[in-house]
Motif scaffolding. Sequence first.
Motif, PDB file in Angstrom:
ATOM      1  N   ASP A   1      -5.921   4.100  -5.851  1.00 41.98           N
ATOM      2  CA  ASP A   1      -7.002   3.123  -5.719  1.00 41.98           C
ATOM      3  C   ASP A   1      -6.451   1.777  -5.272  1.00 41.98           C
ATOM      4  O   ASP A   1      -7.046   1.085  -4.436  1.00 41.98           O
ATOM      5  CB  ASP A   1      -7.770   2.986  -7.029  1.00 41.98           C
ATOM      6  CG  ASP A   1      -6.875   2.610  -8.207  1.00 41.98           C
ATOM      7  OD1 ASP A   1      -5.660   2.889  -8.155  1.00 41.98           O
ATOM      8  OD2 ASP A   1      -7.404   2.053  -9.200  1.00 41.98           O
ATOM      9  N   LYS A   2      -5.265   1.433  -5.802  1.00 39.41           N
ATOM     10  CA  LYS A   2      -4.614   0.188  -5.392  1.00 39.41           C
ATOM     11  C   LYS A   2      -4.150   0.283  -3.935  1.00 39.41           C
ATOM     12  O   LYS A   2      -4.233  -0.688  -3.177  1.00 39.41           O
ATOM     13  CB  LYS A   2      -3.417  -0.105  -6.295  1.00 39.41           C
ATOM     14  CG  LYS A   2      -3.767  -0.317  -7.749  1.00 39.41           C
ATOM     15  CD  LYS A   2      -4.631  -1.537  -7.936  1.00 39.41           C
ATOM     16  CE  LYS A   2      -4.924  -1.800  -9.401  1.00 39.41           C
ATOM     17  NZ  LYS A   2      -5.844  -2.950  -9.583  1.00 39.41           N
ATOM     18  N   ALA A   3      -3.657   1.445  -3.553  1.00 40.78           N
ATOM     19  CA  ALA A   3      -3.212   1.644  -2.171  1.00 40.78           C
ATOM     20  C   ALA A   3      -4.372   1.463  -1.208  1.00 40.78           C
ATOM     21  O   ALA A   3      -4.238   0.820  -0.155  1.00 40.78           O
ATOM     22  CB  ALA A   3      -2.601   3.037  -2.009  1.00 40.78           C
ATOM     23  N   LEU A   4      -5.527   2.015  -1.562  1.00 42.50           N
ATOM     24  CA  LEU A   4      -6.696   1.911  -0.688  1.00 42.50           C
ATOM     25  C   LEU A   4      -7.175   0.466  -0.576  1.00 42.50           C
ATOM     26  O   LEU A   4      -7.566   0.014   0.500  1.00 42.50           O
ATOM     27  CB  LEU A   4      -7.817   2.807  -1.216  1.00 42.50           C
ATOM     28  CG  LEU A   4      -9.000   3.036  -0.265  1.00 42.50           C
ATOM     29  CD1 LEU A   4      -8.536   3.671   1.049  1.00 42.50           C
ATOM     30  CD2 LEU A   4     -10.046   3.913  -0.935  1.00 42.50           C
ATOM     31  N   GLU A   5      -7.119  -0.271  -1.680  1.00 43.53           N
ATOM     32  CA  GLU A   5      -7.488  -1.687  -1.648  1.00 43.53           C
ATOM     33  C   GLU A   5      -6.593  -2.463  -0.683  1.00 43.53           C
ATOM     34  O   GLU A   5      -7.070  -3.292   0.098  1.00 43.53           O
ATOM     35  CB  GLU A   5      -7.362  -2.285  -3.052  1.00 43.53           C
ATOM     36  CG  GLU A   5      -8.436  -1.833  -4.028  1.00 43.53           C
ATOM     37  CD  GLU A   5      -8.203  -2.400  -5.421  1.00 43.53           C
ATOM     38  OE1 GLU A   5      -7.318  -3.266  -5.579  1.00 43.53           O
ATOM     39  OE2 GLU A   5      -8.900  -1.968  -6.363  1.00 43.53           O
ATOM     40  N   ASP A   6      -5.289  -2.187  -0.753  1.00 48.65           N
ATOM     41  CA  ASP A   6      -4.369  -2.909   0.126  1.00 48.65           C
ATOM     42  C   ASP A   6      -4.511  -2.478   1.581  1.00 48.65           C
ATOM     43  O   ASP A   6      -4.338  -3.292   2.496  1.00 48.65           O
ATOM     44  CB  ASP A   6      -2.923  -2.702  -0.340  1.00 48.65           C
ATOM     45  CG  ASP A   6      -2.488  -3.766  -1.339  1.00 48.65           C
ATOM     46  OD1 ASP A   6      -3.285  -4.676  -1.628  1.00 48.65           O
ATOM     47  OD2 ASP A   6      -1.351  -3.689  -1.832  1.00 48.65           O
ATOM     48  N   LEU A   7      -4.824  -1.213   1.814  1.00 53.83           N
ATOM     49  CA  LEU A   7      -5.043  -0.768   3.187  1.00 53.83           C
ATOM     50  C   LEU A   7      -6.289  -1.428   3.769  1.00 53.83           C
ATOM     51  O   LEU A   7      -6.328  -1.747   4.964  1.00 53.83           O
ATOM     52  CB  LEU A   7      -5.170   0.760   3.234  1.00 53.83           C
ATOM     53  CG  LEU A   7      -3.870   1.535   3.058  1.00 53.83           C
ATOM     54  CD1 LEU A   7      -4.149   3.037   2.974  1.00 53.83           C
ATOM     55  CD2 LEU A   7      -2.897   1.251   4.209  1.00 53.83           C
ATOM     56  N   THR A   8      -7.295  -1.637   2.924  1.00 51.62           N
ATOM     57  CA  THR A   8      -8.495  -2.342   3.374  1.00 51.62           C
ATOM     58  C   THR A   8      -8.159  -3.778   3.758  1.00 51.62           C
ATOM     59  O   THR A   8      -8.602  -4.285   4.801  1.00 51.62           O
ATOM     60  CB  THR A   8      -9.563  -2.339   2.268  1.00 51.62           C
ATOM     61  OG1 THR A   8      -9.914  -0.982   1.946  1.00 51.62           O
ATOM     62  CG2 THR A   8     -10.814  -3.091   2.720  1.00 51.62           C
ATOM     63  N   MET A   9      -7.349  -4.435   2.926  1.00 46.77           N
ATOM     64  CA  MET A   9      -6.926  -5.797   3.240  1.00 46.77           C
ATOM     65  C   MET A   9      -6.001  -5.828   4.448  1.00 46.77           C
ATOM     66  O   MET A   9      -6.040  -6.772   5.247  1.00 46.77           O
ATOM     67  CB  MET A   9      -6.231  -6.417   2.031  1.00 46.77           C
ATOM     68  CG  MET A   9      -7.174  -6.747   0.882  1.00 46.77           C
ATOM     69  SD  MET A   9      -8.529  -7.854   1.383  1.00 46.77           S
ATOM     70  CE  MET A   9      -7.609  -9.267   2.013  1.00 46.77           C
ATOM     71  N   TYR A  10      -5.175  -4.806   4.590  1.00 48.23           N
ATOM     72  CA  TYR A  10      -4.285  -4.682   5.756  1.00 48.23           C
ATOM     73  C   TYR A  10      -5.115  -4.642   7.035  1.00 48.23           C
ATOM     74  O   TYR A  10      -4.829  -5.354   8.013  1.00 48.23           O
ATOM     75  CB  TYR A  10      -3.455  -3.416   5.589  1.00 48.23           C
ATOM     76  CG  TYR A  10      -2.546  -3.036   6.734  1.00 48.23           C
ATOM     77  CD1 TYR A  10      -1.925  -3.990   7.550  1.00 48.23           C
ATOM     78  CD2 TYR A  10      -2.280  -1.692   6.990  1.00 48.23           C
ATOM     79  CE1 TYR A  10      -1.076  -3.609   8.584  1.00 48.23           C
ATOM     80  CE2 TYR A  10      -1.428  -1.305   8.006  1.00 48.23           C
ATOM     81  CZ  TYR A  10      -0.829  -2.260   8.813  1.00 48.23           C
ATOM     82  OH  TYR A  10       0.014  -1.881   9.830  1.00 48.23           O
ATOM     83  N   GLU A  11      -6.175  -3.840   7.010  1.00 48.78           N
ATOM     84  CA  GLU A  11      -7.038  -3.724   8.187  1.00 48.78           C
ATOM     85  C   GLU A  11      -7.751  -5.043   8.483  1.00 48.78           C
ATOM     86  O   GLU A  11      -7.809  -5.488   9.642  1.00 48.78           O
ATOM     87  CB  GLU A  11      -8.067  -2.612   7.968  1.00 48.78           C
ATOM     88  CG  GLU A  11      -8.991  -2.413   9.160  1.00 48.78           C
ATOM     89  CD  GLU A  11     -10.016  -1.327   8.944  1.00 48.78           C
ATOM     90  OE1 GLU A  11     -10.943  -1.221   9.786  1.00 48.78           O
ATOM     91  OE2 GLU A  11      -9.920  -0.587   7.939  1.00 48.78           O
ATOM     92  N   LYS A  12      -8.287  -5.689   7.446  1.00 53.99           N
ATOM     93  CA  LYS A  12      -8.998  -6.954   7.640  1.00 53.99           C
ATOM     94  C   LYS A  12      -8.069  -8.039   8.169  1.00 53.99           C
ATOM     95  O   LYS A  12      -8.435  -8.811   9.064  1.00 53.99           O
ATOM     96  CB  LYS A  12      -9.624  -7.404   6.320  1.00 53.99           C
ATOM     97  CG  LYS A  12     -10.799  -6.551   5.860  1.00 53.99           C
ATOM     98  CD  LYS A  12     -11.371  -7.084   4.553  1.00 53.99           C
ATOM     99  CE  LYS A  12     -12.576  -6.266   4.110  1.00 53.99           C
ATOM    100  NZ  LYS A  12     -13.139  -6.754   2.825  1.00 53.99           N
ATOM    101  N   THR A  13      -6.859  -8.089   7.610  1.00 52.20           N
ATOM    102  CA  THR A  13      -5.903  -9.112   8.041  1.00 52.20           C
ATOM    103  C   THR A  13      -5.430  -8.857   9.466  1.00 52.20           C
ATOM    104  O   THR A  13      -5.294  -9.791  10.263  1.00 52.20           O
ATOM    105  CB  THR A  13      -4.691  -9.146   7.085  1.00 52.20           C
ATOM    106  OG1 THR A  13      -5.149  -9.274   5.734  1.00 52.20           O
ATOM    107  CG2 THR A  13      -3.774 -10.313   7.412  1.00 52.20           C
TER     108      THR A  13
ATOM    109  N   ALA B   1       0.836  -1.200   0.000  1.00 47.85           N
ATOM    110  CA  ALA B   1       0.000   0.000   0.000  1.00 47.85           C
ATOM    111  C   ALA B   1       0.873   1.253   0.000  1.00 47.85           C
ATOM    112  O   ALA B   1       0.572   2.245  -0.681  1.00 47.85           O
ATOM    113  CB  ALA B   1      -0.920   0.005   1.223  1.00 47.85           C
ATOM    114  N   ALA B   2       1.963   1.216   0.756  1.00 44.47           N
ATOM    115  CA  ALA B   2       2.891   2.346   0.798  1.00 44.47           C
ATOM    116  C   ALA B   2       3.547   2.558  -0.568  1.00 44.47           C
ATOM    117  O   ALA B   2       3.737   3.690  -1.011  1.00 44.47           O
ATOM    118  CB  ALA B   2       3.954   2.108   1.865  1.00 44.47           C
TER     119      ALA B   2
END
Length: 266
Positions: free
Chosen positions: A70-82, A60-61
């Motif tokens: 948009d890709k960064a936000l997707e990974d931050l969402t997955m970061y939070e879920k994980t 994400a960084a």
Amino acid sequence: QYTKCIAASNSSLSQQFVSAILCNRAAARMGAQKYIDAMLDCGRAIILDPTRAKAYSRRAAIFSHLRLFDKALEDLTMYEKTADANSDIKQKNDAKSRSKELKAVEIRLEQQYGESAPIHARAILGFSDDSSTKSLSDGDVTKAFKKLSLRAHADKVFHPNELPSHFVAGNEEMLKLFTEDANRVFNHLNVAKDALKTSSDRRSHEASEYQWDSQVSVQRRRASSSSNSAGSRYAGRHFAGEYSYSRADSYAYEESAHYRSASSSS
């Protein structure tokens, strides 16, 4: 040493262990401004171990630095879920904070103007963050693209220095995931190459970057006015992510300063 460890690996190494090695090597490659290599390492780390929250955080960084928000936000969402699944409150809060800041500035600007930010094409193609498009030739761009396309090509996924091939032996689904991830990274290279292909393209792209940086500066001031601490948090987290890295902390603002300086001197 991470690369040597991967190259010397054998079937006795677990997927989780190699995932950790790849995730750590990604951090080192980020510091060396090898963003495509770092992106590939994060993707492979996630495929080998989908519970590795730091891999999402670091990718994400990278996406944020390359202006792929948009890709960064997707990974931050997955970061939070994980992180939530791992019961890691610190990482979960970090993900939520970074997502909020990204939405308050970059995502909001993209929505406001109805178009994506200009990608950080120089960084994607392996040129220094401090370089200027004015110093690049058509040949420089072509050479850089060819060099990195060989590393990001799906056929090169299982080079001994990159990833042990025994992890996909008889596993067609995992092979598909690795191939799809490599193709996505390869597409970013293609877009960067096209953005800098000719001198006219490079002038136009640099002008777009300067305009974007100016808009970001204004939006940051607005975001800061609504929260006294928002600006200081953003400077530290925009690129550095969940770990401290002083050089990375300053990248976002160094870039803006670089383009303002380049513009004033032209």
